[in-house]
Design a protein around this motif. Structure first.
Motif, PDB file in Angstrom:
ATOM      1  N   THR A 197       0.822  -1.220   0.000  1.00 12.55           N
ATOM      2  CA  THR A 197       0.000   0.000   0.000  1.00 12.55           C
ATOM      3  C   THR A 197       0.855   1.270   0.000  1.00 12.55           C
ATOM      4  O   THR A 197       0.314   2.366  -0.123  1.00 12.55           O
ATOM      5  CB  THR A 197      -0.910   0.035   1.240  1.00 12.55           C
ATOM      6  N   ARG A 198       2.200   1.113   0.142  1.00  8.41           N
ATOM      7  CA  ARG A 198       3.054   2.303   0.266  1.00  8.41           C
ATOM      8  C   ARG A 198       4.194   2.302  -0.749  1.00  8.41           C
ATOM      9  O   ARG A 198       5.235   2.902  -0.505  1.00  8.41           O
ATOM     10  CB  ARG A 198       3.610   2.388   1.696  1.00  8.41           C
ATOM     11  N   GLY A 199       3.972   1.619  -1.873  1.00  5.16           N
ATOM     12  CA  GLY A 199       4.943   1.675  -2.960  1.00  5.16           C
ATOM     13  C   GLY A 199       6.317   1.164  -2.564  1.00  5.16           C
ATOM     14  O   GLY A 199       6.471   0.079  -1.984  1.00  5.16           O
ATOM     15  N   GLU A 200       7.348   1.973  -2.858  1.00  8.24           N
ATOM     16  CA  GLU A 200       8.728   1.574  -2.576  1.00  8.24           C
ATOM     17  C   GLU A 200       8.969   1.360  -1.089  1.00  8.24           C
ATOM     18  O   GLU A 200       9.799   0.529  -0.698  1.00  8.24           O
ATOM     19  CB  GLU A 200       9.693   2.633  -3.113  1.00  8.24           C
ATOM     20  N   GLU A 201       8.254   2.094  -0.255  1.00  4.61           N
ATOM     21  CA  GLU A 201       8.429   1.940   1.194  1.00  4.61           C
ATOM     22  C   GLU A 201       8.022   0.549   1.650  1.00  4.61           C
ATOM     23  O   GLU A 201       8.669  -0.050   2.508  1.00  4.61           O
ATOM     24  CB  GLU A 201       7.620   3.004   1.928  1.00  4.61           C
TER      25      GLU A 201
ATOM     26  N   ASP B 157      10.516  -2.268   3.442  1.00  7.54           N
ATOM     27  CA  ASP B 157      10.259  -2.982   4.700  1.00  7.54           C
ATOM     28  C   ASP B 157      10.455  -4.484   4.523  1.00  7.54           C
ATOM     29  O   ASP B 157      11.059  -5.149   5.368  1.00  7.54           O
ATOM     30  CB  ASP B 157       8.835  -2.704   5.180  1.00  7.54           C
ATOM     31  N   GLU B 158       9.930  -5.039   3.414  1.00  3.36           N
ATOM     32  CA  GLU B 158      10.067  -6.472   3.164  1.00  3.36           C
ATOM     33  C   GLU B 158      11.538  -6.866   3.041  1.00  3.36           C
ATOM     34  O   GLU B 158      11.980  -7.871   3.625  1.00  3.36           O
ATOM     35  CB  GLU B 158       9.310  -6.861   1.899  1.00  3.36           C
TER      36      GLU B 158
ATOM     37  N   TRP C 103      15.659  -0.017  12.552  1.00  5.50           N
ATOM     38  CA  TRP C 103      14.313  -0.465  12.211  1.00  5.50           C
ATOM     39  C   TRP C 103      13.754   0.440  11.120  1.00  5.50           C
ATOM     40  O   TRP C 103      14.380   1.434  10.742  1.00  5.50           O
ATOM     41  CB  TRP C 103      13.414  -0.456  13.439  1.00  5.50           C
ATOM     42  N   CYS C 104      12.600   0.113  10.612  1.00  2.97           N
ATOM     43  CA  CYS C 104      11.950   0.909   9.573  1.00  2.97           C
ATOM     44  C   CYS C 104      10.850   1.771  10.186  1.00  2.97           C
ATOM     45  O   CYS C 104      10.157   1.341  11.111  1.00  2.97           O
ATOM     46  CB  CYS C 104      11.335   0.008   8.503  1.00  2.97           C
ATOM     47  N   GLU C 105      10.695   2.962   9.654  1.00  2.00           N
ATOM     48  CA  GLU C 105       9.596   3.837  10.060  1.00  2.00           C
ATOM     49  C   GLU C 105       8.518   3.802   8.981  1.00  2.00           C
ATOM     50  O   GLU C 105       8.807   3.974   7.797  1.00  2.00           O
ATOM     51  CB  GLU C 105      10.077   5.275  10.267  1.00  2.00           C
ATOM     52  N   ASP C 106       7.277   3.567   9.396  1.00  2.00           N
ATOM     53  CA  ASP C 106       6.135   3.534   8.495  1.00  2.00           C
ATOM     54  C   ASP C 106       5.559   4.942   8.402  1.00  2.00           C
ATOM     55  O   ASP C 106       5.023   5.476   9.379  1.00  2.00           O
ATOM     56  CB  ASP C 106       5.088   2.559   9.047  1.00  2.00           C
TER      57      ASP C 106
END
Length: 339
Positions: A73-77, A81-82, A196-199
């Motif tokens: 749902t957030r394109g490249e972001e 994350d994956e 970590w990743c920020e959403d």
């Protein structure tokens, strides 16, 4: 990277996990950890992995796995994350399971959550694991209680997020971080210099939960600095009450609910309203009928039918039709072709 705190934040974090969910409970039956790439789930998989590594008991390989559901749902972001979670699983040398959503355009929180949980359950079954662990924190619980309160919840909603619940027939969903704040989680990750990743969607205040987190909670804490702890304590007390109520509700359902083409419920104007409503909520969960669309008004309407206070047929969220033939109440989900 921010400076490490003076105390061993990571060691204290791992001890908190072990106290809430000891390795002896899951170490020989396996767990799949749902990991989004955010701080909470990254800390959870790192913490469980640390407990396994420190264990003095020889444990079977593959008992810990990581699973990531890409909602796309957030394109490249979303892809970032994956890739981050895949790399983390590789660094920890644990199995990694992934799935990308094919339902383009689905954005409502309930549908996204259902897809994610279905994937996690299937992943646990694939790995032969007994548990799925997810990383809801103490802050998530407080925000959930406020969300439920503002939309008109009953006692179950005020009990907050359950520490564990069934996820299908052979899998149990657990939340080992419910007693740990987001602040402690991030401090623990900084201690071991784990990124970590920020959403970015977490900053979108159009989502009610984000509005509660970023606007309502700071407003409450400006007047009541200990509000989070107070809400958590109240939620825990309420959860104890709900646990007792659910036991009574199971006994009531055994006596009053029968299954067939439709679900038949014997009329009852004597049993306490709270017990009957708790029994109906258990039924909804067992049938996998939509719970989040049900308000306290809907549960009251069901109780009124069972108690004989109201007898008019009506529709409930999720296309559930309730009718009141003589002597009992009938519940049936209406299929699309019947509507």
């Amino acid at each position: 990277m921010e400076r490490k705190p003076n105390s061993d934040a990571w060691g204290a974090f791992c001890r908190s996990i072990d106290a809430a969910w000891p390795l002896s409970r899951w170490g020989r039956v396996g767990v799949v950890v749902g990991c989004s790439g955010g701080p909470d789930s990254v800390a959870l998989i790192r913490g469980l992995h640390d407990l396994v590594q420190r264990s003095e008991v020889a444990l079977p390989p593959g008992l810990l796995a990581v699973a990531h559901f890409n909602h796309a749902t957030r394109g490249e972001e979303s892809q970032r994350d994956e890739s981050f979670v895949a790399e983390l699983a590789g660094q920890l040398d644990v199995p990694f399971l992934r799935q990308r959503s094919t339902r383009v355009g689905v954005r409502d929180e309930q549908s996204l959550r259902r897809m994610r949980l279905d994937f996690l359950r299937a992943s646990a079954e694939q790995m032969g694991a007994r548990y799925v662990a997810v990383a809801h924190s103490a802050d998530d619980n407080v925000e959930t209680v406020l969300h439920h309160l503002l939309r008109g919840t009953g006692p179950t909603g005020l009990a907050g997020i359950r520490p564990h619940r069934p996820l299908g027939q052979d899998v149990v969903l657990v939340r080992p971080l419910l007693g740990i704040t987001r602040k402690r989680i991030c401090a623990a990750l900084r201690w071991i210099e784990q990124s970590w990743c920020e959403d970015s969607s977490n900053a979108n205040r159009d989502y009610r939960r984000n509005w509660i987190r970023h606007e309502l909670m700071p407003m409450i804490e400006s007047k009541y600095p200990d509000a989070r702890d107070a809400i958590s304590r109240a939620s825990g007390t309420q959860r104890d009450w709900v646990t007792n109520m659910e036991s009574q509700a199971e006994e009531w359902s055994t006596r009053h609910v029968q299954f067939g083409d439709a679900i038949s419920i014997q009329r009852d104007h004597e049993t306490d309203r709270s017990v009957i409503i708790a029994g109906m909520q258990q039924l909804w969960a067992e049938q996998r009928w939509p719970m989040q669309s049900m308000s306290q008004t809907h549960w009251q309407r069901i109780y009124d039918q069972i108690a004989g206070i109201e007898t008019d047929a009506c529709m409930l969220p999720g296309a559930i039709r309730i009718e009141s033939p003589p002597g009992h109440v009938s519940l049936r989900r209406i299929e699309a072709e019947e509507q």
